[in-house]
Write an enzyme that holds these catalytic residues in place. Sequence first.
Site, PDB file in Angstrom:
ATOM      1  N   HIS A 110      -0.025   3.436   1.622  1.00  0.00           N
ATOM      2  CA  HIS A 110      -0.598   3.672   2.955  1.00  0.00           C
ATOM      3  C   HIS A 110       0.546   3.547   3.953  1.00  0.00           C
ATOM      4  CE1 HIS A 110      -4.409   3.086   0.989  1.00  0.00           C
ATOM      5  NE2 HIS A 110      -5.103   3.023   2.103  1.00  0.00           N
ATOM      6  N   ASP A 118     -13.183   4.567   2.509  1.00  0.00           N
ATOM      7  CA  ASP A 118     -14.178   3.513   2.236  1.00  0.00           C
ATOM      8  C   ASP A 118     -15.547   4.029   2.692  1.00  0.00           C
ATOM      9  OD1 ASP A 118     -12.264   1.127   1.574  1.00  0.00           O
ATOM     10  OD2 ASP A 118     -11.487   2.003   3.432  1.00  0.00           O
ATOM     11  N   HIS A 172     -11.004   3.683  -1.999  1.00  0.00           N
ATOM     12  CA  HIS A 172     -10.954   2.281  -2.454  1.00  0.00           C
ATOM     13  C   HIS A 172     -12.312   1.974  -3.072  1.00  0.00           C
ATOM     14  CE1 HIS A 172      -7.301   1.521   0.002  1.00  0.00           C
ATOM     15  NE2 HIS A 172      -7.824   2.484   0.743  1.00  0.00           N
ATOM     16  N   GLU A 207      -0.933   4.971   9.303  1.00  0.00           N
ATOM     17  CA  GLU A 207      -2.363   4.936   9.653  1.00  0.00           C
ATOM     18  C   GLU A 207      -2.438   4.334  11.064  1.00  0.00           C
ATOM     19  OE1 GLU A 207      -4.706   2.215   7.260  1.00  0.00           O
ATOM     20  OE2 GLU A 207      -6.610   3.030   7.962  1.00  0.00           O
TER      21      GLU A 207
HETATM   22  N1  ADE Z   1      -8.057  -1.037   2.333  1.00  0.00           N
HETATM   23  C1  ADE Z   1      -9.196  -0.353   2.297  1.00  0.00           C
HETATM   24  N2  ADE Z   1      -9.208   0.612   3.206  1.00  0.00           N
HETATM   25  C2  ADE Z   1      -8.011   0.565   3.845  1.00  0.00           C
HETATM   26  C3  ADE Z   1      -7.406   1.311   4.883  1.00  0.00           C
HETATM   27  N3  ADE Z   1      -8.027   2.329   5.493  1.00  0.00           N
HETATM   28  N4  ADE Z   1      -6.174   0.956   5.291  1.00  0.00           N
HETATM   29  C4  ADE Z   1      -5.545  -0.057   4.713  1.00  0.00           C
HETATM   30  N5  ADE Z   1      -6.070  -0.788   3.738  1.00  0.00           N
HETATM   31  C5  ADE Z   1      -7.294  -0.487   3.299  1.00  0.00           C
HETATM   32 ZN    ZN Z   2      -7.149   3.549   2.350  1.00  0.00          ZN
END
Ligand code: ADE
Ligand code: ZN
Length: 348
Positions: free
Chosen positions: A198, A280, A20, A201
């Site tokens: 995504h 990130d 991101h 997670e």
């Molecule tokens: N936006 C930025 N990083 C993220 C993540 N790990 N999971 C979901 N949304 C995100």
């Molecule tokens: Zn992500």
Amino acid sequence: MTEELNRYIRLIPKAELHLHIEGSLEPDLMFSMAKKNGVNIKYKSEDDLRAAYNFNNLQEFLDIYYAGADVLITEQDFYDLTIAYLKKIKEDNVIHTEIFFDPQTHTARGIGFDTVVKGITRALHVGKEQMGISSHLIMCFLRHLDEQSAQETLDLALGYKDKIIGVGLDSSELGNPPSKFANVFKRAQKEGFLTVAHAGEEGPAEYVWEAINVLNVMRIDHGVQSINDKKLVAELVKTRMPLTVCPLSNLKLKVVSDLKELPLKRMIDKNILVTINSDDPSYFGGYINQNYIETAEALNLTKDDILQLAKNSFTASFLTDAEKKYYLDKVDAVDKELRKQSHPANIM
Ligand code: ADE
Ligand code: ZN
């Protein structure tokens, strides 16, 4: 870890598929942009800000990540942000990257879609021409917002098909299943955008099934919870569905309490098309090589595992088949050279 494996990780060419761009905003750049743009940051210093990077879950991170993005105002800001990321990955021998951005985070603050896309793509052009890094741009819908907002964002993207290759889905996963976005993904596909999401997670394996069966995605971002579902594992293997796993992110957001718990080695051994990415990096303590190194250390990965991960990163990318072949040959050539250097007696 041996110095030899560390060097191999650093020098093998790789692609990054889960990044991101707003999550690559380093504290020093955040503070300098805040000052320039007259934006108030609630932390007094960079150290204060870093001290807040102590997350118990995804939402605690997202709250800080969205607040940090408030300093991005001008096209030059998005350009500078992206150039800073490209400089970091150049050091890590990333030669192709597929970057996410969150347009709604910016349009909701009155920043033009055009401003964001132009700034990022101007930098990506420099990345290609001057730094030898190829790239694609993927726009993510924020899943905590409604589908109507995603549809309006897709409308904005229709004029930028030459710059945006695909759409994705990110933000708060629990309670916002992929099926909430069935219509907008269907329309995005009809308009020719490639798709990722995504899933798995923090959310259950069921969300991964939905991303596959309802959204028809071509790649799953994270997907680590898939390991809990035998049928799903078989499906991922059978369909060669890529997973873009982000180890330091999973650790920082307490998806796992130790990198040793990460199912990544099991996934490699099961022949899942798994990749390592940074998500990130500014918030989670490392860019791509740091993710490879800490994962290799925790899971005792071998040179062959690292080679497989590097190859997977190109195979799972949105490059054309010819481009993939070019990059995979490059990986093989560097692999061969590095192995030769570590066993000079084998040269003859
Ligand atoms: N936006 C930025 N990083 C993220 C993540 N790990 N999971 C979901 N949304 C995100
Ligand atoms: Zn992500």
